[in-house]
Design an enzyme around this catalytic site. Structure first.
Site, PDB file in Angstrom:
ATOM      1  N   HIS A   9     -14.164   8.014   3.784  1.00 24.94           N
ATOM      2  CA  HIS A   9     -12.739   6.446   3.689  1.00 24.94           C
ATOM      3  C   HIS A   9     -11.625   7.474   4.044  1.00 24.94           C
ATOM      4  CE1 HIS A   9      -9.029   6.010   1.469  1.00 24.94           C
ATOM      5  NE2 HIS A   9      -9.492   4.903   1.604  1.00 24.94           N
ATOM      6  N   HIS A  49       1.199  -0.711   0.007  1.00 26.69           N
ATOM      7  CA  HIS A  49      -0.310   0.036  -0.176  1.00 26.69           C
ATOM      8  C   HIS A  49       0.480   1.268  -0.023  1.00 26.69           C
ATOM      9  CE1 HIS A  49      -3.391   3.001   1.611  1.00 26.69           C
ATOM     10  NE2 HIS A  49      -3.829   2.138   0.498  1.00 26.69           N
ATOM     11  N   HIS A  99      -5.003   6.494  -5.159  1.00 20.14           N
ATOM     12  CA  HIS A  99      -5.759   7.533  -4.783  1.00 20.14           C
ATOM     13  C   HIS A  99      -5.805   8.689  -5.529  1.00 20.14           C
ATOM     14  CE1 HIS A  99      -3.530   4.929  -1.448  1.00 20.14           C
ATOM     15  NE2 HIS A  99      -4.882   5.031  -1.492  1.00 20.14           N
ATOM     16  N   HIS A 135     -11.764  -1.454   4.264  1.00 21.99           N
ATOM     17  CA  HIS A 135     -11.445  -0.701   3.050  1.00 21.99           C
ATOM     18  C   HIS A 135     -12.557  -1.801   2.444  1.00 21.99           C
ATOM     19  CE1 HIS A 135      -9.244   2.169   1.095  1.00 21.99           C
ATOM     20  NE2 HIS A 135      -8.211   1.657   2.052  1.00 21.99           N
ATOM     21  N   HIS A 177      -9.719   6.862   7.999  1.00 20.52           N
ATOM     22  CA  HIS A 177      -8.823   6.685   8.575  1.00 20.52           C
ATOM     23  C   HIS A 177      -7.613   7.824   9.421  1.00 20.52           C
ATOM     24  CE1 HIS A 177      -6.876   4.250   5.909  1.00 20.52           C
ATOM     25  NE2 HIS A 177      -7.281   4.055   4.818  1.00 20.52           N
ATOM     26  N   PHE A 200      -1.462   6.768   3.925  1.00 23.46           N
ATOM     27  CA  PHE A 200      -1.320   5.713   2.919  1.00 23.46           C
ATOM     28  C   PHE A 200      -0.288   5.511   3.494  1.00 23.46           C
ATOM     29  CE2 PHE A 200      -4.582   8.665   1.181  1.00 23.46           C
ATOM     30  CZ  PHE A 200      -5.712   8.278   2.073  1.00 23.46           C
ATOM     31  N   HIS A 252      -8.024  -1.145  -4.592  1.00 22.91           N
ATOM     32  CA  HIS A 252      -7.942  -1.658  -3.482  1.00 22.91           C
ATOM     33  C   HIS A 252      -8.824  -2.922  -3.064  1.00 22.91           C
ATOM     34  CE1 HIS A 252      -6.534   2.617  -2.184  1.00 22.91           C
ATOM     35  NE2 HIS A 252      -6.441   2.264  -1.494  1.00 22.91           N
TER      36      HIS A 252
HETATM   37 CU1  C2O Z   1      -4.922   3.481  -0.414  1.00 22.87          CU
HETATM   38 CU2  C2O Z   1      -7.409   3.484   3.222  1.00 22.87          CU
HETATM   39  O1  C2O Z   1      -6.369   3.582   1.505  1.00 22.87           O
END
Ligand code: C2O
Length: 572
Positions: free
Chosen positions: A307, A157, A177, A341, A311, A328, A186
């Site tokens: 999203h 990632h 992203h 995810h 995070h 990230f 993802h």
């Molecule tokens: Cu690639 Cu939730 O991030």
């Protein structure tokens, strides 16, 4: 100090200095190009018909003309990058990926492959939690040389969010992203991660759970993530259960009761999944392709929030980027990343069930590489992951209660209209005509900005039936995120009482939420917001103009500059 030691220290300092310089220069694409030129190796051809034509060009060579191509990864070199501004990271695999056997993806055989059912995390039984925990603990015990190991999975990632790999035929990094690549990439990551976990415990029915932060029963961090191999110390303990997740997280504590927070979350979900997500671009993000004009920065509703906000909400307040989950490069080191995810992936399916597919070949033929459960490197196209039945997994059914959470205007539309008219008369209104800009230097978002934007005449006058086919879109153009951390601002229309601005009300048309990472620094972002349903509910769909308010939500907004606002129309 004796001279020998002195020389040794001096040499060490020099080496350190040179590497820091190299690292900081990595952002410059010219240096990147040089490195790539030297290390250029061509991806082997002849793996399969569909990709041969695309890989026959030397991978580092730039495209000529303005042809657009699917995004593909150039694996010849993996670069050191920045995890976030000011944070150099190196998340490359320990050896060149091209030394691993590469195969083309094949669908699992439905005759011999059971369906994996991804379940509601908070409802997992003890036995399933124990299995999952065991799988994660084995994964954690694998050495770094093993691509199936937990750290290698997490670094995958990191590689694709910070730009460790470049695109074929381009000197631009592959980013996963802020564009439509977000969902399919993802999905692939989870697919292989899940298969690996299952194989480690010899269970081909193993499925990762989903954390349904969008549903009233799922809004807390699933409690099992606080135990055993699921533990991660880089989280915010004030957000451990029973704290209700703030899907609209803006660093400051929400300060609302659990019931209020739940309502706000549902209203935000409605906006991000329904009223704000009427077209693929609005929901998934801009069309990311290789070639001139294909490199875009425009995240869709779901990616921005919940999203990005989730995070940030999970990550530790003691780190600049709220690592691990808050940024990230480190996010996938937290086991809860995968359940987060899994929910994003589920919501993509929910949205797809009622919206047309993206069928651009540049989307469908984009391909990526992932190690599978036998450590082979698998080349997989986006078109291969568009049908989850074929991938042999599905989601446990749940009731998406937010579907019924359509927000109401904060004041009666009639009163609001009267008030807006009055203000327009009283004040000497500075009107922004359609497509207007904030001037050559843009507008800094150090305070709330309210402007009147005139809607294109041809659209106001269209027949109702025709209008129903179109989505009116507010474009916030050229968002320059100079801030080196989390940025959030909200967008409202026709606000008359500025003391009650919240996603709970219909005047809210969306939020800009940005987590800067190494591969996007210095790039301007475009924010597109669907307006049609809100305009209808506010009874403003016949008006000549709308009042747009940009409301900064994080302090970092005082470094954010916006070029302008415009209104567009697209077919639904
Ligand atoms: Cu690639 Cu939730 O991030």
């Amino acid at each position: 100090m004796d001279p020998q030691k002195w020389i040794l220290s001096f040499t060490l300092i020099c080496i350190l200095g040179v590497s820091v310089f190299m690292l900081s220069a990595m952002d410059s694409s010219t240096i990147r190009t040089e490195i790539i030129g030297k290390l250029n190796r061509v991806v082997p051809d002849g793996l399969g018909g569909w990709s041969a034509a695309l890989t026959s060009q030397p991978s580092g060579k730039k495209l000529k003309g303005n042809k657009l191509l699917p995004v593909q990864v150039n694996l010849t070199v993996c670069l050191p990058t920045f995890g976030r501004p000011g944070k150099p990271v190196y998340c490359c695999p320990p050896r060149n990926m091209l030394d691993d056997p590469i195969v083309d993806f094949e669908f699992p055989d439905p005759a011999t492959t059971p369906i994996r059912v991804r379940r509601f995390a908070h409802r997992l039984d003890e036995e399933s939690i124990a299995k999952y925990e065991k799988a994660v603990s084995i994964m954690r015990s694998l050495p770094y040389s093993d691509p199936r190991s937990f750290t290698r999975q997490a670094n995958l990632h990191c590689q694709y969010c910070t730009g460790s790999f470049l695109q074929q035929h381009s000197t631009l990094p592959v980013r996963v992203h802020k564009t439509w690549i977000f969902f399919p990439w993802h999905r692939m990551l989870l697919y292989f991660h899940e298969k690996i976990l299952g194989s480690l415990i010899g269970d081909d029915t193993f499925a990762i759970p989903f954390w349904p932060w969008d549903l009233p029963d799922g809004m807390t961090l699933p409690a099992f993530y606080l135990n055993g191999s699921f533990i991660n110390h880089q989280r915010d303990p004030t957000h451990f259960p029973p704290a209700v997740a703030d899907l609209d997280f803006q660093l400051a504590p929400g300060g609302t009761s659990p019931e209020e927070q739940t309502d706000l979350n549902l209203a935000l979900m409605y906006n991000q999944m329904v009223s704000g997500a009427k077209t693929a671009e609005l929901f998934m993000g801009c069309a990311y392709k290789t070639g001139e004009g294909g490199d875009c920065f425009g995240p869709g509703t779901m990616e921005r929030a919940p999203h990005n906000t989730i995070h940030k909400w999970v990550g530790s307040a003691f780190h600049t980027g709220r690592e691990d989950m808050g940024v990230f490069y480190s996010a996938a080191r937290d086991p809860s990343f995968y359940a987060h995810h899994s929910n994003i992936d589920r919501l993509w399916e929910v949205w797809r069930a009622t919206h047309p597919e993206v069928n651009d070949p540049e989307f469908l033929d984009s391909y990526m590489y992932f190690h599978d459960d036998t450590s082979r490197l698998v080349r997989i196209r986006f078109r291969d992951v568009m049908d989850i039945d074929k991938l042999r997994y599905r989601y446990e059914g749940v009731e998406n209660t937010w579907l019924a959470a359509r927000p109401k205007p904060s004041v009666s539309p009639r009163l609001a209209r009267r008030e807006i008219r009055k203000r327009e008369k009283e004040q000497n209104v500075v009107e922004l005509p359609t497509g207007s800009q904030f001037g050559p230097t843009g507008r800094v978002l150090d305070s709330t900005v309210t402007v009147r934007v005139v809607r294109p005449r041809e659209v106001r006058s269209r027949a109702r039936r025709e209008k129903a086919q179109l989505e009116e879109i507010l474009v916030v153009e050229g968002i320059d995120v100079k801030a080196d951390d989390f940025v959030k601002f909200d967008v409202y229309i026709n606000v008359v009482d500025s003391t009650i601005m919240s996603p709970k009300y219909r005047e809210f048309v969306g939020t800009f939420v940005d987590i800067p990472s190494g591969s996007s620094v210095g790039k301007k972002i475009t924010l597109k917001l669907g307006l049609s349903e809100a305009l209808e509910d506010l009874e403003a769909d016949q008006d000549r103009a709308i009042w747009v308010t940009l409301l900064p939500r994080t302090e970092s907004c005082n470094k954010v500059i916006v070029d302008g606002l415009s209104i567009q129309f697209t077919r639904k």
